[in-house]
Scaffold this active site. Sequence first.
Site, mmCIF file in Angstrom:
data_model
loop_
_atom_site.group_PDB
_atom_site.id
_atom_site.type_symbol
_atom_site.label_atom_id
_atom_site.label_comp_id
_atom_site.label_asym_id
_atom_site.label_seq_id
_atom_site.Cartn_x
_atom_site.Cartn_y
_atom_site.Cartn_z
ATOM 1 N N GLU A 39 3.415 -5.206 10.062
ATOM 2 C CA GLU A 39 4.342 -4.070 10.158
ATOM 3 C C GLU A 39 3.931 -3.266 11.382
ATOM 4 O OE1 GLU A 39 5.097 0.257 8.117
ATOM 5 O OE2 GLU A 39 4.381 -1.349 6.795
ATOM 6 N N ARG A 43 5.907 4.295 16.104
ATOM 7 C CA ARG A 43 5.266 5.595 16.333
ATOM 8 C C ARG A 43 4.906 5.821 17.800
ATOM 9 N NH1 ARG A 43 0.953 5.732 11.284
ATOM 10 N NH2 ARG A 43 2.445 5.185 9.644
ATOM 11 N N LYS A 127 8.253 0.413 -0.716
ATOM 12 C CA LYS A 127 6.975 0.900 -0.221
ATOM 13 C C LYS A 127 6.628 2.160 -1.028
ATOM 14 C CE LYS A 127 4.874 2.736 4.037
ATOM 15 N NZ LYS A 127 4.991 2.745 5.503
#
Length: 205
Positions: A39, A43, A127
């Site tokens: 993943e 960011r 998640k």
Amino acid sequence: MSNELLDLSPVMPVVVVDEVADAVPVAKALVAGGIRVIELTLRTPVALAAIEAVAGEVPEIVIGAGTVTTPDEAKQAADAGAKFLVTPGCTERLLEALSGTGLPFLPGAASVSEAMRLAEHGVTAMKFFPAEASGGIAYLKAIAGPLPGLRFCPTGGVTIRNAPEYLALSTVGCVGGTWLTPKDAVAAKDFDRITALAAEAAALR
């Protein structure tokens, strides 16, 4: 299809890269350690280019985009070659955009109501974020009774030390962890260290 993401590896590495050039070596180091999924979070400004590079050069790993927070990011990540999408939370607009990409996705949920709302839309793999701050293992044990049909990837505060206890839960398919690709190891191009950490994580199950 999203449920299958939880079975690719006991640990889903949550990766941040500041340089595009680091993305492929990091992915290859994870593969060498036995990890089949990554993943890569949105960011940093280079994240989309990094996803594209991994998708094109490391076919052995399933590349996903993390920290997807807007419909535009969902589309951009899909266009870059991401094979799945992960969000920290989920709004109605974002859920619609995720579904519209046609990709598997793990939307973030931190409460029973959020999980139930996602389940109403047919989502059964999520998640759990931020895991430790939201109650961690005890919380997941508590909601397993009323929500037995849901599976989670707890992320946030999960470490090599507490990961086994999370993985022992029937509702947990895998955990998300940043510890496999430490910032200092990536900066130092210490990819052997990343491979060693990946091997340790892959052996958890």
